[in-house]
Every structure is written in structure tokens, then in C-alpha cells.
Design an enzyme around this catalytic site. Structure first.
Site, PDB file in Angstrom:
ATOM      1  N   GLU A 129     -42.394 -41.080 -21.867  1.00 46.69           N
ATOM      2  CA  GLU A 129     -42.035 -41.569 -20.584  1.00 46.69           C
ATOM      3  C   GLU A 129     -41.093 -40.509 -19.687  1.00 46.69           C
ATOM      4  OE1 GLU A 129     -39.187 -44.289 -19.909  1.00 46.69           O
ATOM      5  OE2 GLU A 129     -37.555 -43.064 -20.735  1.00 46.69           O
ATOM      6  N   HIS A 183     -31.641 -40.398 -25.492  1.00 50.95           N
ATOM      7  CA  HIS A 183     -31.757 -38.843 -25.611  1.00 50.95           C
ATOM      8  C   HIS A 183     -30.640 -38.114 -26.580  1.00 50.95           C
ATOM      9  CE1 HIS A 183     -34.219 -38.495 -21.604  1.00 50.95           C
ATOM     10  NE2 HIS A 183     -34.698 -39.594 -22.485  1.00 50.95           N
ATOM     11  N   ASN A 239     -38.881 -47.501 -19.940  1.00 49.92           N
ATOM     12  CA  ASN A 239     -38.541 -48.005 -18.463  1.00 49.92           C
ATOM     13  C   ASN A 239     -39.310 -47.064 -17.452  1.00 49.92           C
ATOM     14  OD1 ASN A 239     -36.369 -46.659 -19.538  1.00 49.92           O
ATOM     15  ND2 ASN A 239     -35.492 -46.721 -17.493  1.00 49.92           N
ATOM     16  N   HIS A 240     -39.494 -45.961 -17.724  1.00 55.23           N
ATOM     17  CA  HIS A 240     -40.107 -44.901 -16.629  1.00 55.23           C
ATOM     18  C   HIS A 240     -41.455 -44.795 -17.170  1.00 55.23           C
ATOM     19  CE1 HIS A 240     -36.237 -43.819 -14.984  1.00 55.23           C
ATOM     20  NE2 HIS A 240     -36.058 -43.532 -16.183  1.00 55.23           N
ATOM     21  N   HIS A 284     -36.985 -49.149 -27.243  1.00 57.76           N
ATOM     22  CA  HIS A 284     -36.466 -48.290 -26.111  1.00 57.76           C
ATOM     23  C   HIS A 284     -35.523 -48.820 -25.399  1.00 57.76           C
ATOM     24  CE1 HIS A 284     -37.039 -44.621 -23.415  1.00 57.76           C
ATOM     25  NE2 HIS A 284     -36.722 -45.586 -22.386  1.00 57.76           N
TER      26      HIS A 284
END
Length: 260
Positions: free
Chosen positions: A37, A175, A65-66, A148
Site C-alpha cells: 500500500e 513500519h 488505509n492507503h 493493518h
């Protein structure tokens, strides 16, 4: 079955690192999953990038979400069985939240899911996953979940809620790779976050100075992708595909510049 999970691919540095790792090691794995993403300039994914990943040996690309940041991906996402978006978005949102792939005669279910704590408002991941897994288990016991999510507590809670029902629940989004990999006694493997693949010179993959300025001023900034000192973060699991239980979970940290 040996499965590789690769953490959030961040921009071109992340893509190049993934490519080099797979050129060297993809034959060591029976099934490969990556989170894509952030692969297009840090925000979203394109059809070209998705097809590149698949051509390199990736079996499933999960999202977050991206997932929809590049509008060109919408039609491709609707038609793909390999590119996922979080399952617990409204049903009319484009894309699919899970897939079942057959590899070497074994069916593997992969689910993309998103948390709610400090995130966009979505359907309850606990209820959504419980209901979906009950249906998937009629087809295969081998069920892998990319959760996520921002909050460690939400990730841990969901893993314990689903212990014994799924093969693996791993976290993405922060991350930052965590060191809490484990296998519960019921056979479900877990780690709070698998980390990211990209430059360690920045802040979670983006140029450090821009992020620092954001904190200092609270003003909007344009986040560009950091380069250099690139690492691949992920995990390997050994899965008993007859029972769906994990036998081994191991963190992966590979430095691109060392060229092993």
C-alpha cells in the site's frame, strides 16, 4: 510449507530492495505475501507495480488505509485475485478483502484487515474476521491475516481472540519491526509488526528533515521518500498445511547494501 511475509514496501527504494531479495531467495519459499500500500511513492499502488511484484514471484499483495490513493488502481483491484484491500471496509468499496490461492496443491487463504484505533472508521475487525474465518475454514485450515493497525493492544487482542482459528496474524502499518514473534499453544503464529522494506535513513521510509519539520511546526509538509541504507523486513513461517498450524516463525532482516 515455507511462507515469506514482507513488510510495507515504501517507494522505489523498497521496490528495488524487494526485487533484489527475491532474485536471490525466492526459491527458498513456497508462498510469498507482501504489503504494497506504500509502494508507489509512499502512497498507494499502481497496476504496473502490482504486476511487477507478481512477476517477481509474489503470490498475494495486501493493503491498508492507503490502498486507494492512486485512483488508477480501482478497476485493476476489482478484477484482481492477488491484490487485496482491507476486508472490513464497506461492501461497496472496490476491491476484495481476501483471496484463496492454490499453490502446489495446497489452498492458502490470505485476509487483509484494518484496525480502528487511531485509524479511519471501518467495520469492527473482530466481528468481521470471526465471521469470515468461519466460512473460509470450510475450504481450508490455512488462513493468514495481515492486520493493518496502529495500536499494539488491538493487534494482540485480535490475535488472542482468534487463537486456534487461524494460522498467522501479523501486524503492518507502523513500519517498525517488533521482537515479539511467537506461536500460541493452539498453533497460531503472531507478531505485532513485521516492519517495512525501504530506506532506514529517514523516518519510517520518508526523508527525516521533512518529518522533523512537521513535528516542529505542525504545518503540512510534502513527504518524499528517503533513499540509502535499505533493508527488507519480514518474517518466515513454516506451516503444517494439513492442520493449518504454524510450526516456526522467524524474523527476516536483510540489508541490501551488504549484498550477501
Amino acid at each position: 510449507m515455507k511462507i515469506l511475509i514482507v513488510g510495507d514496501i515504501v517507494g522505489r527504494p523498497g521496490r528495488n530492495t524487494l526485487k533484489e531479495y527475491l532474485e536471490k531467495y525466492k526459491d527458498n519459499y513456497d508462498f510469498i505475501i507482501v504489503n504494497g500500500e506504500n509502494s508507489a511513492g509512499g502512497f498507494g499502488i499502481t497496476e504496473k507495480i502490482a504486476e511487477e511484484f507478481l512477476s517477481w514471484g509474489v503470490d498475494v499483495i495486501t493493503g491498508g488505509n492507503h490502498s486507494w490513493d492512486k485512483k488508477e488502481i480501482y478497476e485493476y483491484m476489482n478484477n484482481s485475485e492477488s491484490l487485496l484491500r482491507p476486508f472490513n471496509y464497506p461492501a461497496n468499496v472496490c476491491g476484495k478483502g481476501y483471496t484463496i490461492k492454490e499453490k502446489n496443491g495446497v489452498k492458502i487463504a490470505v485476509i487483509s484487515l484494518q484496525g480502528r484505533v487511531f485509524m479511519n472508521v471501518v467495520d469492527c475487525p473482530f466481528v468481521a474476521l470471526k465471521n469470515l474465518v468461519s466460512e473460509i475454514k470450510k475450504i481450508t485450515p490455512n488462513i493468514i491475516v495481515d492486520f493493518h493497525a496502529e495500536a499494539s493492544s488491538e493487534k494482540i487482542a485480535l490475535s488472542k481472540y482468534m487463537t486456534g482459528e487461524i494460522s498467522l496474524l501479523y501486524g503492518t502499518h507502523t513500519h517498525v519491526q517488533t521482537a515479539d514473534e511467537r506461536i500460541y499453544k493452539e498453533g497460531t503464529a503472531y507478531i505485532t509488526d513485521v516492519g517495512m522494506t525501504g530506506s532506514q535513513n529517514g523516518v519510517i521510509g520518508t526523508i527525516a528533515e521533512t518529518v522533523i519539520n512537521k513535528f516542529l511546526t505542525s504545518l503540512p509538509q510534502k513527504f518524499d521518500i528517503a533513499e540509502g541504507n535499505e533493508f527488507l523486513n519480514g518474517i518466515e513461517i513454516d506451516l503444517d498445511t494439513n492442520t493449518g498450524k504454524a510450526k516456526v516463525i522467524k524474523r527476516v532482516n536483510w540489508e541490501r547494501t551488504k549484498q550477501e
